[in-house]
Design a protein around this motif. Structure first.
Motif: not given
Lengths: 395, 430
Positions: B377, B383, B379-381
Motif C-alpha cells: 500500500l 506511485l 508503494q501504491q500510494i
C-alpha cells in the motif's frame, strides 16, 4: 558493577569519564583511541582525521555485511569525499552549528567541532544501540515491525542505464501489471516461508537452553546441522543476513518543493469547504435550539465529548500512527502456546490489530487519492461533449 | 506517446518499485532455500549426536541405549511412530493435486498386500476424505522404507506384524499432530538412520560454547534495558536535553532543530491528514441525520474538522518558515524522501531485541501478510502520487489520441490499472 557505576555518576562524574571514553572507543566502529578524544578536546589538529573517519563510519548506513555503503568502490572513499559526506549528512539531520560546514575539506582541522558533533549525535538518539543493532549477528528468526531502519538504509545501488526515449502509456500499464503480479508472488512465497518456519519451530520444541525461547531458530538449527561437517566457523558467517527487507527507494523527486504548495492548496480548499458547510448549519442550529432548556446542555456536552474522542482518534491515524507502542528494530519470532498470560514479549494478536488499523488508514488514503483523480478526470472529460463515459463496474 | 522527460521519470519510478519487489523476493527465496534444506533429510547421514545425558524432560520416556525394551514395546513404539508419520503425510497429501491420487490408486492395487492391510490402522480417524487416505499410505510405506537404510529388514518385519497389531492399535490411536512427536522414537532405532528434523528434532542440543555465549548475551541485553529505566537515566536525559539546547543556542541562526528529512516527512503527514479529513467531511456531508442528536453531532464534527484543518495549515506555515529561514541541507543521496506514515523514532525507542510470540502458523501468516500488504500500500500510494503529478497535466492539454490517453490514465489512476472504462460516442440518431 552497575550499581557502583551509578553511585559514581551521581557524585563526581569525572571519575567515570575515562572508563566511559575507553568503552566508547571500543564500541564505535573504527574507534579512535582515548588519546584522540583527549587531544580533540584541546582542538589539536592531529586528532581531526581520525574523527572525520569515525563520523563517516557512524553516519554512513551500513550494508548487510557491515561494510561501508560505497559498494561501487573497492577501497574506502578519499578524505575529501568523507568530509563532504559527513558535512552533508549532519546538515540534513539538522546539526545546528555552522562552524562545521566551514571546516576545510582536507580534514586537517576542527577536531573539537567534530567532538561536539559526535556528542550531539549521541545525545539525540540511541546511536550506539542502533550501531549495535546493525552489526550484531541475528540468532533468531526476526521480523521487523518498524520500517524506519530500512528507510535509513539506502536501497540497492542503482547504476541504471537511463530509460530511452518516450514510451507509450501501454508500457506503463504493462509495468504496473508486472508489479501487481510480483506482489502476488511475494505473498505466496511469504506464506510458504511462514509454514516452514512454523514446522521448524514445532519440531525443535524443547531444545533451546533458554526456556523463554523454547525452540530453535533457523539459524541455530543450521548451526547444528552444519556443525558436524566442521563448518562451525562458516555457519555464523552465513548467518541469515539482514532479515529486515528494505523498502523501495524511489529516486529523489525532482520537484520536491512542489509538495508543499500542493498540500497548502489542498488544505486551504478543504478549509473553505468546511467553513461553507459548517457555518450555515451552525446558524440553522442556533435558530432552532435557541430557547431549549438546561437539560439540553448536558446532552450537548456528551455529544461534544463523543465527537472530541472521534476526532482525536482520527488525528492519531496520521500522527505517529500508534507506532510509539511498537518497538523499533526486529523482533525474534517465538512459537508459544502460553501467549495469553504474562511474560515478556509482544503477542502476535496485538501486533496484528495495530497493523490492521494502519492498513485501514493507508487504504483510506489510497481511496481518497483515487477519488480525487476520478473527480479531476470527470471534470476534464466533461469539457468534451458528445461522449458517454461508462465506468467499470464497482468493486 | 508520452513526452520524453515524463516517460523517463515514470518508467524510472516503476522500475524502482519492481526492483524493490525483486529484492524482497530474492531474500525470501534465500530464506526458503535454507528452511527447505533444514526440513529435508540431513545429509551426510551422520546425525548430530544427542548429548550423552539427554535433558530430563525428553528422556523421561526414552529408555537408555543400554536397557533393552521388550520386543512388544519396541513394536508398539514403532507402530505409533509410523502411524504418526503417515498421518502427517496424509494431511500434507490432501492438499496435493488430484492426479497424484489417481496415480496412487493404480499403484495401490499392485502394492504389497501387507502394505494395503497395514494401511488400514493408519487411516486417521476423523479425516473427511477417506478416499485420499486409502491411496496415500501405500506411498507412505514406500517412503519409510527408503530412508531407513540401516534397518530395512526390521521395518518390513514390523509391517507384517502390524496386520494383527493393527486392530489393537486402533483403539489406542493417538491424535495425529506435531505435538505427539514428543514421544521419541525408540532408542534402538538410533542406529545409522538418516536424520530428519521432524522425527528427531527434539533431540538436538546446542553446543555448550554457544549456550554460554547466548546466555551471556541475553543477560547483557537485559542489563542494558534495565539500566535504561533506572533513575540515573532521567538525570542523563535532562543532561542531554540541556546539552542539545545549548548547542542550538550557540549556533548561528535561530533554527528549529528540524532537518530536511523531518520537514519533508511532516509535509507528507499533513498531506495524509488532509486526505483523511476530507474523507471524514464527505462522510458527514453524505450522511442523512435521522434526528436532532445526529444533526448536532454532524455540526460538531464539521466544526472540529475545521479546527484541525486550521491547525494543520498553521503547522505547514511553520514548516515553511523553518525551511526558508535556515537553508536546510540538500537531501542526501539514496534516501527515501518520506514515508507515508513515519514512526516517532526520537523518543527512546526500544532497541533491545524483543520477542514476538505467535501461537499458530495461521497467525504468523496473517501477520506477515499484513506486513507485506502495508508495504504494498505504501508503494501504491507513492506511485499514485507520482502518476497523478505526471499524467493529469497531460490529460489537461488535449492532443492526438486524447481519448485513448484519457482512458488509460483513468485506469491507472482510479482503478489501479485493473479495470477500464468504456467511451462511447454519442451519435445523434439520423
Amino acid at each position: 558493577m552497575g550499581r557502583r557505576r551509578r553511585r559514581v555518576d551521581r557524585g563526581a562524574a569525572v571519575g567515570a569519564l575515562p572508563e566511559a571514553i575507553a568503552a566508547l572507543s571500543r564500541t564505535l566502529p573504527a574507534g579512535p583511541s582515548p588519546e584522540i578524544f583527549r587531544r580533540a578536546k584541546f582542538d589539536r589538529p592531529e586528532a581531526a582525521p581520525a574523527l572525520w573517519q569515525l563520523l563517516f563510519r557512524v553516519l554512513s548506513p551500513l550494508s548487510a555485511d557491515g561494510a561501508s555503503a560505497s559498494p561501487a568502490q573497492g577501497e574506502p572513499p578519499s578524505t575529501e569525499a568523507q568530509v563532504r559526506a559527513v558535512k552533508s549528512e549532519l546538515r540534513s539531520q539538522g546539526y545546528p552549528r555552522q562552524a562545521l560546514a566551514q571546516l576545510p575539506e582536507d580534514g586537517s582541522q576542527g577536531s573539537r567541532e567534530l567532538l561536539l558533533a559526535l556528542a550531539w549525535l549521541l545525545a539525540r538518539g540511541p546511536l550506539l544501540e542502533r550501531l549495535l543493532a546493525q552489526t550484531r549477528v541475528r540468532l533468531g528468526d526476526e521480523i521487523p515491525l518498524c520500517e524506519c531502519e530500512a528507510l535509513a538504509r539506502p536501497g540497492p545501488p542503482v547504476p541504471r542505464v537511463e530509460a530511452d526515449g518516450p514510451v507509450d502509456i501501454r508500457h506503463l500499464q504493462w509495468l504496473m501489471g508486472k508489479l501487481r503480479f510480483q506482489w502476488r508472488k511475494l505473498i505466496t512465497s511469504q506464506q510458504e516461508q511462514c509454514a516452514l518456519l512454523g514446522k521448524i519451530h514445532s519440531y525443535t520444541r524443547g531444545c533451546h537452553s533458554d526456556r523463554s525461547l523454547g525452540h530453535l531458530s533457523v539459524a541455530e538449527t543450521e548451526l547444528l546441522r552444519d556443525a558436524e561437517g566442521g563448518q562451525q566457523d562458516t555457519v555464523l558467517g552465513t548467518c541469515p543476513p539482514e532479515a529486515s527487507q528494505p523498502t523501495f527507494v524511489p529516486r529523489i523527486p525532482e520537484r520536491g518543493a512542489g509538495e508543499w504548495e500542493l498540500v497548502a492548496r489542498e488544505l486551504q480548499a478543504l478549509q473553505e469547504e468546511l467553513r461553507g458547510a459548517a457555518e450555515p448549519r451552525r446558524a440553522a442550529w442556533e435558530a432552532r435550539v435557541g430557547g431549549w432548556g438546561p437539560e439540553w446542555s448536558a446532552v450537548q456536552r456528551a455529544s461534544r465529548e463523543a465527537v472530541g474522542l472521534e476526532l482525536a482518534a482520527l488525528q492519531r491515524a496520521w500522527e505517529r500512527g500508534g507506532a510509539a507502542a511498537q518497538p523499533h528494530g526486529p523482533c525474534r519470532l517465538v512459537k508459544s502456546d502460553a501467549g495469553a498470560s504474562g511474560g515478556p514479549g509482544l503477542r502476535a494478536a496485538q501486533v496484528i490489530e495495530v497493523l490492521r488499523s494502519r492498513e485501514a488508514c493507508l487504504e483510506a488514503v489510497l481511496c481518497q487519492l483515487q477519488r480525487q483523480c476520478r473527480q479531476e478526470l470527470a471534470r476534464l472529460a466533461g469539457a468534451l461533449p458528445g461522449l458517454i463515459w461508462i465506468l467499470p463496474p464497482g468493486r | 506517446m508520452l513526452p520524453a522527460d515524463c516517460s523517463r521519470r515514470l518508467v524510472a519510478e516503476l522500475r524502482d518499485a519492481l526492483d524493490a519487489c525483486a529484492e524482497r523476493q530474492r531474500q525470501l527465496e534465500r530464506s526458503l532455500r535454507v528452511s527447505r534444506r533444514l526440513l529435508r533429510t540431513w545429509e551426510p547421514a551422520e546425525t548430530p549426536a544427542p548429548q550423552p545425558t539427554p535433558a530430563p524432560e525428553t528422556s523421561g520416556e526414552a529408555p537408555s541405549p543400554e536397557s533393552t525394551p521388550s520386543s512388544q514395546d519396541l513394536k508398539e513404539l514403532e507402530l505409533l511412530t509410523q502411524a504418526l508419520e503417515k498421518a502427517v503425510r496424509v494431511r500434507k497429501g490432501i492438499s496435493k493435486t488430484g492426479e497424484r491420487h489417481k496415480a496412487l490408486s493404480l499403484k495401490s492395487g499392485s502394492a504389497a498386500t501387507s502394505a494395503t492391510t497395514a494401511s488400514a490402522p493408519s487411516r486417521p480417524s476423523g479425516q473427511a476424505s477417506c478416499r485420499v487416505s486409502e491411496t496415500k499410505p501405500p506411498r507412505g510405506i514406500q517412503q519409510t522404507v527408503v530412508p531407513a537404510r540401516g534397518l530395512p529388514e526390521s521395518r518390513l518385519l514390523s509391517v507384517g506384524d502390524r496386520t494383527h497389531m493393527g486392530r489393537g492399535s486402533r483403539a489406542t490411536k493417538p491424535g495425529p499432530g506435531p505435538r505427539d512427536q514428543q514421544i521419541p522414537p525408540s532408542a534402538a532405532l538410533q542406529a545409522p538412520e538418516a536424520f530428519t528434523l521432524k522425527e528427531k528434532g527434539i533431540l538436538l542440543r546446542l553446543p555448550m560454547a554457544y549456550r554460554k555465549a547466548a546466555s551471556r548475551n541475553s543477560r547483557l541485553w537485559a542489563q542494558l534495558s534495565s539500566a535504561q529505566t533506572s533513575d540515573s537515566m532521567d538525570a542523563a536525559a535532562t543532561a542531554k536535553t540541556q546539552f542539545l539546547q545549548k548547542m542550538q543556542m550557540t549556533s548561528g541562526g535561530p533554527g528549529s532543530g528540524l532537518s530536511a528529512a523531518a520537514v519533508e516527512a511532516e509535509v507528507g503527514l499533513l498531506r495524509t491528514a488532509c486526505l483523511l479529513l476530507r474523507r471524514r467531511m464527505e462522510e458527514v456531508l453524505s450522511a442523512d441525520p435521522a434526528d436532532c442528536m445526529q444533526e448536532y453531532r454532524c455540526l460538531l464534527t464539521l466544526e472540529g474538522l475545521q479546527a484541525i484543518t486550521e491547525q494543520c495549515l498553521h503547522r505547514l506555515q511553520e514548516l515553511r518558515a523553518a525551511v526558508v529561514g535556515r537553508q536546510l541541507g540538500p537531501w542526501p543521496v539514496g534516501r527515501r524522501p518520506g514515508a507515508s506514515l513515519p514512526c516517532g523514532g526520537g523518543t527512546d525507542p526500544l532497541w533491545s531485541p524483543q520477542l514476538l510470540l505467535y501461537s499458530s502458523t495461521q497467525e504468523l501468516q496473517t501477520l506477515e501478510a499484513l506486513r507485506l500488504r502495508l508495504a504494498m500500500l505504501d508503494q501504491q500510494i507513492h506511485l499514485e502520487k507520482v502518476l497523478m503529478a505526471e499524467l493529469l497535466p497531460l490529460v489537461g492539454t488535449q492532443g492526438p489520441h486524447w481519448l485513448a490517453l484519457c482512458r488509460a490514465v483513468h485506469s491507472l489512476l482510479c482503478e489501479g490499472g485493473e479495470r477500464f472504462l468504456t467511451v462511447l460516442r454519442d451519435e445523434p440518431a439520423d
